[in-house]
Design a protein around this motif. Sequence first.
Motif, PDB file in Angstrom:
ATOM      1  N   ARG A   1       0.832  -1.199   0.000  1.00 53.44           N
ATOM      2  CA  ARG A   1       0.000   0.000   0.000  1.00 53.44           C
ATOM      3  C   ARG A   1       0.866   1.248   0.000  1.00 53.44           C
ATOM      4  NH1 ARG A   1      -4.215   2.839   4.120  1.00 53.44           N
ATOM      5  NH2 ARG A   1      -5.642   3.619   2.511  1.00 53.44           N
TER       6      ARG A   1
ATOM      7  N   PRO B   1      -1.719   7.122   1.303  1.00 55.48           N
ATOM      8  CA  PRO B   1      -2.940   7.614   0.646  1.00 55.48           C
ATOM      9  C   PRO B   1      -2.959   9.130   0.523  1.00 55.48           C
ATOM     10  CG  PRO B   1      -3.393   7.036   2.933  1.00 55.48           C
ATOM     11  CD  PRO B   1      -1.976   6.605   2.655  1.00 55.48           C
TER      12      PRO B   1
ATOM     13  N   THR C   1      -7.249  12.809   3.592  1.00 56.91           N
ATOM     14  CA  THR C   1      -8.648  12.425   3.749  1.00 56.91           C
ATOM     15  C   THR C   1      -9.605  13.460   3.167  1.00 56.91           C
ATOM     16  OG1 THR C   1      -8.572  13.380   5.983  1.00 56.91           O
ATOM     17  CG2 THR C   1      -8.223  11.010   5.784  1.00 56.91           C
TER      18      THR C   1
ATOM     19  N   VAL D   1      -9.414   5.630   2.829  1.00 61.62           N
ATOM     20  CA  VAL D   1      -8.993   6.209   1.548  1.00 61.62           C
ATOM     21  C   VAL D   1      -8.379   5.108   0.694  1.00 61.62           C
ATOM     22  CG1 VAL D   1      -7.512   7.903   0.410  1.00 61.62           C
ATOM     23  CG2 VAL D   1      -8.615   8.465   2.596  1.00 61.62           C
TER      24      VAL D   1
ATOM     25  N   ALA E   1      -4.001   6.712  -3.869  1.00 64.83           N
ATOM     26  CA  ALA E   1      -2.685   7.280  -3.570  1.00 64.83           C
ATOM     27  C   ALA E   1      -2.320   8.244  -4.696  1.00 64.83           C
ATOM     28  CB  ALA E   1      -1.636   6.180  -3.451  1.00 64.83           C
TER      29      ALA E   1
ATOM     30  N   TRP F   1      -4.897   8.992 -10.152  1.00 66.56           N
ATOM     31  CA  TRP F   1      -4.530   8.435  -8.854  1.00 66.56           C
ATOM     32  C   TRP F   1      -4.200   6.957  -9.025  1.00 66.56           C
ATOM     33  CZ3 TRP F   1      -8.346  11.825  -9.888  1.00 66.56           C
ATOM     34  CH2 TRP F   1      -8.325  13.053  -9.218  1.00 66.56           C
TER      35      TRP F   1
ATOM     36  N   SER G   1      -4.952   2.104  -4.274  1.00 72.66           N
ATOM     37  CA  SER G   1      -4.083   1.514  -3.259  1.00 72.66           C
ATOM     38  C   SER G   1      -4.828   1.427  -1.926  1.00 72.66           C
ATOM     39  CB  SER G   1      -2.800   2.351  -3.112  1.00 72.66           C
ATOM     40  OG  SER G   1      -1.862   1.684  -2.306  1.00 72.66           O
ATOM     41  N   PRO G   2      -5.836   0.561  -1.855  1.00 73.82           N
ATOM     42  CA  PRO G   2      -6.607   0.432  -0.618  1.00 73.82           C
ATOM     43  C   PRO G   2      -5.873  -0.393   0.431  1.00 73.82           C
ATOM     44  CG  PRO G   2      -7.407  -1.131  -2.223  1.00 73.82           C
ATOM     45  CD  PRO G   2      -6.320  -0.338  -2.910  1.00 73.82           C
TER      46      PRO G   2
END
Length: 466
Positions: free
Chosen positions: A159, A162, A165, A176, A179, A187, A190-191
């Motif tokens: 990951r 991020p 927020t 979020v 990234a 973007w 990337s959870p």
Amino acid sequence: MHRSSVAEVFLTGYKRIDDNVFLIGGQWPRAHTFFTSVDGTSHDPVQAAETLRQTGLLLCHSEYGVPLKHKMLLWTLDFTADPSQLRIGTSPTELEILATCRDFVWKGNKFSGVLEVTIRCDGRDAASGTATFSCVSSAVYRRLRGEAGFESALRPLPRRTPVPTAEAGRLLAADVVLAPADRPGRWLLSPDLGHPILFEHANDHHPGMVLVEAARQAAHATLAGAGFTPTGIDTAFRSYAEFDAPCWIDTELVPTGDPAVRRVRVTGHQAQYVVADVSRAQDAVRAVGAAVEAYDRLDVAFNNAGLGALPGPMHLLDDKVYDEVMDVNVRGVWNCMRAELTAMLESGGGSIVNNSSTAGLVATSAGSPYIASKHAVIGLTKAAAKEYAPHHIRVNALATGATRSEMITGWMAEDPAREPAMAQKAMLKRLAETEEIAEAALWLCADRSSYVTGTTLSVDGGRLAH
């Protein structure tokens, strides 16, 4: 519901009210840890999409005989919501869901259909939506996914940090899923793969609801400062989003003609491009380097760049024509293979496919520089296959017939008689589509052709066997 936690199931019961129409009860909690607005006063409109998904699963398993172990393939998911009807009250929100099942049918071992729902919250119309889907057995799903699903789950990308927020419209960084990337409007998906809601049960790819959430967050970031509450999402799923490769999320504003309505088109894709001139060695190295940087290794390569040459007497052709064709078609393959082989040696193997032509096997009606260049591609293919077989690198070529590609569409448009004349040379009496060439290249790239190297595969509609 394909949920392991009771708290994540929003449906409480149902009854049939017509042949393919059902009335379903449900409940949204007052303080859901994920599907709640940042200020805590409203249900998240995307909760309507999750409720739609759960409704489809409930009816498939309970009413239409779909086994619990079958896998759902979601093709589209669309919904609209009225934010004014999603306010959180002093008790859980009671749901009344009218579900209409259209074209719910079995075709062999595959079940598919279209589901339409209307969601009422505490007696008021709050949202509506439609989903199209298929359900397949675990065995079929494994064949569909092949090695990709297994490998994707084994080596997920780490990951990335991020985005803030506030940019994503979320309260917690853990929620979020985006990234930062290399440019505005893009973007990286990337959870947190351990997220208790988005990854509530094991998956071999990013679930559809993760992609829906990524679209919502990307739209929020695109409209930063303008205020944003989604009132609708139209989603089409084209392929699996794998864990082991970067998935880019791109946005663009779409004109609506109404200043009160803002629309954002969001596209997710697991591919990237590098603009390069393959006749320049440094460009080939840069392109391969970009792939290695993005994916940490190079497993397969398809060298497809090419330049045509119109037929004409050899003694009248300019040297410039010969040089241009050979630079792209031969030196380009040479440059790309050298860079690809270097990368594959570092990672322990791979597969390279070079696109030649039927003109690489016989003298076709193409120009002589083109015929010579495509023969050379097959020679390079065989030489590399022999040299690098001990290093677990396979090298093959395609001998493609006339294909409806950018190289010849303009030439065919100049004379309507040209296309049928070319089509007549093939047993199948038509030109190839680019997708058909891609399927052959994919087979040679994949492990299913693990005992094939140094081979030239004719993909020509039977032209050379005619």
